[in-house]
Design a protein around this motif. Structure first.
Motif, mmCIF file in Angstrom:
data_model
loop_
_atom_site.group_PDB
_atom_site.id
_atom_site.type_symbol
_atom_site.label_atom_id
_atom_site.label_comp_id
_atom_site.label_asym_id
_atom_site.label_seq_id
_atom_site.Cartn_x
_atom_site.Cartn_y
_atom_site.Cartn_z
ATOM 1 N N GLY A 130 -4.592 -39.677 -16.613
ATOM 2 C CA GLY A 130 -5.967 -40.139 -16.398
ATOM 3 C C GLY A 130 -6.462 -39.658 -15.041
ATOM 4 O O GLY A 130 -6.058 -38.613 -14.544
ATOM 5 N N SER A 131 -7.338 -40.430 -14.446
ATOM 6 C CA SER A 131 -7.923 -40.016 -13.166
ATOM 7 C C SER A 131 -8.014 -41.192 -12.209
ATOM 8 O O SER A 131 -8.239 -42.333 -12.622
ATOM 9 C CB SER A 131 -9.321 -39.416 -13.377
ATOM 10 N N VAL A 132 -7.810 -40.902 -10.958
ATOM 11 C CA VAL A 132 -8.064 -41.836 -9.860
ATOM 12 C C VAL A 132 -8.823 -41.041 -8.815
ATOM 13 O O VAL A 132 -8.318 -40.055 -8.284
ATOM 14 C CB VAL A 132 -6.759 -42.403 -9.262
ATOM 15 N N GLU A 133 -10.059 -41.443 -8.542
ATOM 16 C CA GLU A 133 -10.880 -40.691 -7.602
ATOM 17 C C GLU A 133 -10.683 -41.207 -6.176
ATOM 18 O O GLU A 133 -10.351 -42.371 -5.949
ATOM 19 C CB GLU A 133 -12.361 -40.800 -7.992
ATOM 20 N N ASP A 134 -10.906 -40.302 -5.236
ATOM 21 C CA ASP A 134 -10.924 -40.634 -3.801
ATOM 22 C C ASP A 134 -9.591 -41.174 -3.298
ATOM 23 O O ASP A 134 -9.545 -41.939 -2.326
ATOM 24 C CB ASP A 134 -12.039 -41.653 -3.485
ATOM 25 N N PHE A 135 -8.492 -40.775 -3.930
ATOM 26 C CA PHE A 135 -7.188 -41.230 -3.467
ATOM 27 C C PHE A 135 -6.859 -40.630 -2.096
ATOM 28 O O PHE A 135 -6.122 -41.231 -1.300
ATOM 29 C CB PHE A 135 -6.126 -40.855 -4.500
ATOM 30 N N ALA A 136 -7.412 -39.462 -1.817
ATOM 31 C CA ALA A 136 -7.131 -38.809 -0.534
ATOM 32 C C ALA A 136 -7.493 -39.700 0.642
ATOM 33 O O ALA A 136 -6.781 -39.748 1.657
ATOM 34 C CB ALA A 136 -7.891 -37.484 -0.444
ATOM 35 N N ASN A 137 -8.601 -40.421 0.536
ATOM 36 C CA ASN A 137 -9.030 -41.282 1.647
ATOM 37 C C ASN A 137 -8.024 -42.400 1.893
ATOM 38 O O ASN A 137 -7.778 -42.793 3.044
ATOM 39 C CB ASN A 137 -10.412 -41.867 1.355
ATOM 40 N N ALA A 138 -7.425 -42.921 0.816
ATOM 41 C CA ALA A 138 -6.427 -43.977 0.977
ATOM 42 C C ALA A 138 -5.165 -43.434 1.634
ATOM 43 O O ALA A 138 -4.554 -44.086 2.488
ATOM 44 C CB ALA A 138 -6.104 -44.605 -0.381
ATOM 45 N N VAL A 139 -4.759 -42.225 1.255
ATOM 46 C CA VAL A 139 -3.560 -41.615 1.837
ATOM 47 C C VAL A 139 -3.740 -41.413 3.336
ATOM 48 O O VAL A 139 -2.824 -41.645 4.140
ATOM 49 C CB VAL A 139 -3.257 -40.279 1.131
ATOM 50 N N ARG A 140 -4.918 -40.980 3.747
ATOM 51 C CA ARG A 140 -5.162 -40.666 5.147
ATOM 52 C C ARG A 140 -5.144 -41.905 6.044
ATOM 53 O O ARG A 140 -5.083 -41.790 7.265
ATOM 54 C CB ARG A 140 -6.505 -39.946 5.288
ATOM 55 N N ARG A 141 -5.164 -43.084 5.451
ATOM 56 C CA ARG A 141 -5.104 -44.313 6.237
ATOM 57 C C ARG A 141 -3.689 -44.663 6.682
ATOM 58 O O ARG A 141 -3.498 -45.584 7.487
ATOM 59 C CB ARG A 141 -5.666 -45.493 5.421
ATOM 60 N N ILE A 142 -2.694 -43.959 6.159
ATOM 61 C CA ILE A 142 -1.296 -44.327 6.408
ATOM 62 C C ILE A 142 -0.672 -43.329 7.370
ATOM 63 O O ILE A 142 -0.647 -42.119 7.106
ATOM 64 C CB ILE A 142 -0.500 -44.382 5.094
ATOM 65 N N ASP A 143 -0.158 -43.841 8.480
ATOM 66 C CA ASP A 143 0.569 -42.989 9.416
ATOM 67 C C ASP A 143 1.814 -42.431 8.740
ATOM 68 O O ASP A 143 2.561 -43.163 8.082
ATOM 69 C CB ASP A 143 0.979 -43.788 10.660
ATOM 70 N N PHE A 188 -4.806 -55.017 -2.780
ATOM 71 C CA PHE A 188 -4.351 -54.597 -1.462
ATOM 72 C C PHE A 188 -5.503 -54.738 -0.465
ATOM 73 O O PHE A 188 -6.634 -55.033 -0.836
ATOM 74 C CB PHE A 188 -3.886 -53.138 -1.491
ATOM 75 N N GLU A 189 -5.187 -54.514 0.802
ATOM 76 C CA GLU A 189 -6.236 -54.555 1.808
ATOM 77 C C GLU A 189 -7.282 -53.489 1.530
ATOM 78 O O GLU A 189 -7.038 -52.512 0.839
ATOM 79 C CB GLU A 189 -5.657 -54.333 3.214
ATOM 80 N N HIS A 190 -8.458 -53.682 2.105
ATOM 81 C CA HIS A 190 -9.565 -52.760 1.899
ATOM 82 C C HIS A 190 -9.130 -51.329 2.243
ATOM 83 O O HIS A 190 -8.554 -51.082 3.304
ATOM 84 C CB HIS A 190 -10.755 -53.155 2.777
ATOM 85 N N GLY A 191 -9.408 -50.421 1.308
ATOM 86 C CA GLY A 191 -9.052 -49.020 1.526
ATOM 87 C C GLY A 191 -7.725 -48.615 0.925
ATOM 88 O O GLY A 191 -7.414 -47.422 0.870
ATOM 89 N N ASN A 202 -6.543 -50.043 -2.181
ATOM 90 C CA ASN A 202 -6.459 -50.385 -3.596
ATOM 91 C C ASN A 202 -6.232 -49.172 -4.492
ATOM 92 O O ASN A 202 -5.763 -49.319 -5.617
ATOM 93 C CB ASN A 202 -7.717 -51.130 -4.049
ATOM 94 N N LYS A 203 -6.577 -47.984 -4.007
ATOM 95 C CA LYS A 203 -6.330 -46.787 -4.800
ATOM 96 C C LYS A 203 -4.835 -46.607 -5.081
ATOM 97 O O LYS A 203 -4.447 -46.051 -6.107
ATOM 98 C CB LYS A 203 -6.889 -45.556 -4.090
ATOM 99 N N PHE A 204 -3.979 -47.083 -4.151
ATOM 100 C CA PHE A 204 -2.537 -47.000 -4.384
ATOM 101 C C PHE A 204 -2.150 -47.852 -5.583
ATOM 102 O O PHE A 204 -1.302 -47.444 -6.391
ATOM 103 C CB PHE A 204 -1.768 -47.453 -3.141
ATOM 104 N N ARG A 205 -2.775 -48.995 -5.723
ATOM 105 C CA ARG A 205 -2.475 -49.860 -6.867
ATOM 106 C C ARG A 205 -2.853 -49.155 -8.176
ATOM 107 O O ARG A 205 -2.107 -49.206 -9.163
ATOM 108 C CB ARG A 205 -3.239 -51.179 -6.736
ATOM 109 N N ASP A 206 -4.010 -48.474 -8.177
ATOM 110 C CA ASP A 206 -4.422 -47.742 -9.377
ATOM 111 C C ASP A 206 -3.450 -46.605 -9.691
ATOM 112 O O ASP A 206 -3.116 -46.361 -10.855
ATOM 113 C CB ASP A 206 -5.828 -47.174 -9.186
ATOM 114 N N VAL A 207 -3.009 -45.911 -8.638
ATOM 115 C CA VAL A 207 -2.065 -44.807 -8.844
ATOM 116 C C VAL A 207 -0.747 -45.331 -9.397
ATOM 117 O O VAL A 207 -0.180 -44.762 -10.341
ATOM 118 C CB VAL A 207 -1.842 -44.034 -7.530
ATOM 119 N N PHE A 208 -0.219 -46.417 -8.848
ATOM 120 C CA PHE A 208 1.042 -46.974 -9.336
ATOM 121 C C PHE A 208 0.924 -47.383 -10.807
ATOM 122 O O PHE A 208 1.887 -47.248 -11.567
ATOM 123 C CB PHE A 208 1.455 -48.179 -8.496
ATOM 124 N N ARG A 209 -0.227 -47.873 -11.208
ATOM 125 C CA ARG A 209 -0.429 -48.291 -12.596
ATOM 126 C C ARG A 209 -0.397 -47.099 -13.544
ATOM 127 O O ARG A 209 0.079 -47.210 -14.674
ATOM 128 C CB ARG A 209 -1.775 -49.021 -12.706
#
Length: 865
Positions: free
Chosen positions: A76-89, A155-158, A160-167
């Motif tokens: 399927g698709s998950v949009e804007d996952f890149a922004n969530a990744v960039r939040r993690i050191d 998850f915290e703001h920003g 939640n895309k990880f939750r969609d990806v894990f699903r």
């Protein structure tokens, strides 16, 4: 100027863009417990892999923190996952790629109406590629453990895309040695190099692109040190940030390559900074197998003063003193390659220059009255044992870097020097990389073409590529001669259709901003010297050697076909499996496209011969584009001609070169071969892989007739805008049951986002008007035509329609972002033709022209730039 010139649209009205939506297919996904059962061991393996890498690096490179690229495959698709990744050191976004053909299983499959299950249909998904160090892996594991503990908790703001990806996560793993060589054919090329005794052996290492220049330098230095450890060197590196490209040319001794093949020393192969290893010496263009029967040129024209070049040929070095070329080329050889380029080896560039200037010599057309700018990008292949030798991009150079430097020199300048050919708007590339067939990921070469096209507002015309593969047929009792021509043609086309994976486009033909040209099995030659060669096709069909579509995101590629020559085949010796093998024969004897060719000094450099392939077709398209350019310049004195500014010429050429294309009779033959059932929903897409938008009639788009009116317009659109065009309807059509055709072509240049899975930043589209004229769509599938940067639609009908004086139909051109934010205005061109059959008593052109231009510019019209 023709009696009935193209008509120019009045300024369109601004409008809100129309909506465009498509419901994603419904998917069955596994439960959270099942996801935990499936994926937890894989997360553990990733952590252990990074721990092992860390232990290894402590002993070899103190102070260097280990990193690995993690591949997350989702359905399927998950949009804007890149922004969530960039939040993690510790995590760095690398890329995302769409993926087709994911096999369904008990956990992931489609569901239809009333939750009906479909365990057979392949799935679409996406690959997320993320660079991770120990800190990043720790944070990723923390998010995964939180998901396992409570899948419904946000998850915290920003994040939640990880939750969609894990699903939706089907698989995760590290990017490893297999990925670096699996699709590039590198292992096979290394084996060939060892077999043929190449010493040294050169290849390309494409790195994961790092936006920070210091990181890129560190990546290169680490890799260079590894290469040095095994006795090799890095000859040079190239970084083009605008297309997310960073690569190096690597040179290893045969022993170092053999160690990789034997798996005894794979340090180079295991470098985590490398995305792909690729072959070099790309675009190897072979001379004809049989050079015989060359003919002297019949040339009677007096060379006139030539205009500035508007087209460039990037190819092999032409024979500039050939009688067909002398005085017509602006040759730019900044690297001094001519001194090591014998006349007999100047095959390909000579032929392409001849075609652009004179066309097929059998047609007897007038030469263009402009000079042709030529920059050699190929040299004789030093490994070739033939005479004349093949030509290729030198092994020590990266094609993307070479093209980037050549175009920049041409249009911007090189160092302190100014541009050497600033008037060029069309660039011909009649070559491709046989080691890189397009799959789902755009090649660096294609990305560079797209960026250059957008930056300099130029049009690349690229050949689809040629395949010399054998065509295999089932055993034929009585031999090929016992088959009727129609039956032989049917079997041959079925064989090609079953071998599509090995007959894909040759990069850079997948470039989205370029026009890709395939060859039709056709030429102007009336003479045929067959010998033991056989003609397998009727002229209305695409060549059997073509690189075949689709393009990026399943767009229509190649866009058009043009004559490439009637390619003949020769039956090969008997095979053990009994199958009949047919191989294409490259000969200078007819049939084919007649072009200039090198000859012996005694011939006075005036030889010609015949050739076949999509290179010819691309060169003919470039010749046609030059004619369109000059016709557009002549229209500037017509009503509305002030809109045809220099900045719009490229998109106008792009639209018009496709506007005259149609499937023709060949589609009927292909339909009977490719159809899979009475109601085949994918039939049009399968036909388009062979035909694109069809064979282009380039003369047809230069003017109009009594029975055909063509309107053109060009403007720029920003994100979320639309332009409304008003098309006057000829009252003479009212109440008539005559056949009518409405052809609409929209072309634009799009900026690119190379690290976004959609890549194309600007989507433009129109919904064709159907009701006023009572016409319906024909030919290419309506969704496919919206996936590239050219939407070409043909609508036909013959039912009576009600048209009265003053009636019009509206066409809206829309623009929306497609791959991240769209900040810039997008130039586009629109061509609309309305026609009726010859002999119909309707003065269609005159009626449309008389009603086209309003006396007063309407309120709300956009201003011309």
């Amino acid at each position: 100027m023709p009696d009935r010139p193209l008509l120019i649209f009045p300024t369109p009205r601004t409008a809100s863009r129309e909506t465009l939506s498509a419901a994603p297919p419904k998917m069955h996904l596994p439960t959270s417990d099942r996801q935990s059962q499936r994926l937890s061991p894989k997360f553990d393996m990733l952590q252990k892999s990074l721990d092992a890498e860390s232990t290894s690096m402590r002993t070899t490179a103190a102070g260097v923190e280990p990193e690995e690229v993690i591949v997350l495959e989702i359905v399927g698709s998950v949009e804007d996952f890149a922004n969530a990744v960039r939040r993690i050191d510790g995590l760095e976004w690398m890329a995302e790629w769409d993926e087709d053909g994911i096999l369904p299983d008990d956990d992931f499959y489609r569901t239809g109406k009333d939750e009906e299950e479909d365990h057979e249909k392949a799935l679409r998904g996406r690959l997320f590629l993320i660079m991770s160090n120990q800190q990043g892996m720790k944070e990723l594991l923390s998010l995964w453990n939180r998901y396992k503990a409570d899948p419904e908790r946000k998850f915290e703001h920003g994040f939640n895309k990880f939750r969609d990806v894990f699903r939706q996560l089907k698989d995760l793993r590290r990017w490893d040695e297999r990925d670096r060589v699996l699709e590039t054919g590198m292992m096979e090329r290394w084996r060939e190099a060892i077999e043929y005794g190449y010493d040294p052996i050169r290849f390309e290492a494409e790195f994961w692109f790092r936006a920070d220049e210091r990181q890129r330098l560190a990546v290169y230095e680490r890799f260079r040190a590894t290469v040095s450890e095994v006795g090799g060197v890095c000859l040079n590196q190239c970084a083009i940030p605008q297309v997310a490209y960073h690569a190096a040319v690597v040179q290893l001794p045969p022993g170092g390559v053999q160690a990789i093949l034997d798996q005894t020393d794979t340090r180079v192969l295991r470098s985590n900074d490398v995305m792909f290893f690729r072959p070099l010496g790309q675009s190897d263009v072979q001379p004809p197998d049989e050079i015989e029967g060359l003919r002297a040129v019949e040339l009677h024209d007096d060379l006139k003063r030539l205009g500035e070049p508007v087209a460039a040929l990037l190819d092999g070095l032409p024979l500039e003193n050939h009688r067909l070329l002398i005085g017509r080329l602006v040759l730019d050889d900044p690297d001094g390659w001519a001194s090591a380029y014998p006349s007999e080896d100047r095959q390909h560039g000579t032929g392409m220059a001849s075609l652009i200037i004179h066309g097929d010599l059998e047609a007897g057309e007038e030469p263009i009255d402009r000079a042709l700018y030529v920059r050699p990008i190929m040299q004789p292949n030093p490994h070739s044992g033939r005479r004349p030798r093949g030509e290729c991009i030198p092994e020590g150079l990266l094609p993307a870097d070479l093209i980037h430097r050549a175009v920049k020199r041409m249009l911007e300048g090189d160092g302190d020097s100014g541009p050497v050919a600033p008037t060029v708007r069309i660039v011909n590339l009649s070559l491709g990389d046989p080691s890189q067939l397009f799959d789902y990921q755009l090649s660096p070469w294609a990305r560079v073409l797209d960026w250059l096209s957008w930056t300099y507002k130029i049009l690349f015309i690229v050949s689809a590529g040629n395949h010399g593969r054998e065509i295999l047929l089932e055993p034929v009792r009585g031999g090929l001669s016992s088959l009727a021509p129609d039956e032989l043609q049917r079997r041959v086309l079925q064989s090609i259709a079953s071998d599509l994976r090995h007959r894909r486009l040759l990069s850079p033909a997948e470039s989205i901003n370029s026009i890709t040209v395939g060859a039709s099995h056709d030429d102007r030659c009336l003479e045929v010297i067959k010998g033991n060669r056989v003609d397998l096709l009727t002229p209305s069909l695409p060549s059997l050697t073509n690189g075949l579509g689709q393009g990026f995101q399943r767009s229509v590629k190649p866009e058009i076909l043009l004559p490439g020559g009637k390619q003949l085949f020769r039956e090969q010796p008997a095979r053990q499996d009994g199958k009949v093998a047919l191989r294409p024969v490259a000969s200078t004897q007819p049939p084919g496209i007649r072009v200039a060719m090198p000859g012996s000094p005694a011939s006075g450099q005036a030889n010609t011969g015949y050739s076949c392939g999509s290179s010819n077709s691309a060169a003919l398209a470039t010749r046609g584009a030059i004619g369109i350019f000059d016709r557009l310049l002549s229209l500037r004195s017509e009503p509305g001609g002030e809109s045809l500014g220099d900045e719009m010429i490229t998109v106008l050429i792009k639209a018009l070169i496709v506007h005259g294309a149609g499937w023709g009779e060949g589609s009927t033959t292909l339909e009977s071969v490719l159809r899979e059932g009475s109601n085949d929903p994918k039939l049009k897409s399968r036909i388009a892989r062979f035909l694109g938008y069809g064979v282009a009639d380039l003369a047809r788009v230069l003017d109009c007739t009594d029975h055909r009116a063509t309107l053109i317009g060009c403007e720029s659109l920003r994100a979320e805008e639309g332009h409304d065009y008003t098309i006057p309807l000829p009252p003479g059509l009212g109440g008539r049951t005559e056949w009518r055709r409405l052809t609409i072509t929209l072309a634009w240049l799009s900026p690119i986002n190379p690290q976004h899975h959609k890549y194309r930043q600007a989507q433009l589209w129109f919904d064709p008007p159907r009701t006023p004229l009572r016409v319906s769509r024909r030919q290419a599938e309506w969704q496919s035509v919206r996936r590239g940067t050219i939407q070409h639609e043909i609508l036909e009908g013959d039912d009576a329609c009600v048209i009265t004086e003053g009636d019009t139909m509206k066409l809206t051109v829309n623009c929306r972002p497609d791959a991240g934010r769209l900040k810039e205005a997008v130039p586009y061109a629109l061509a609309v033709s309305l026609e009726v059959a010859q002999g119909v008593s309707i003065a269609l052109y005159d009626e449309v022209r008389a009603r086209l231009r309003p006396r007063i510019t309407p309120p709300g019209a956009v201003g011309r730039s």
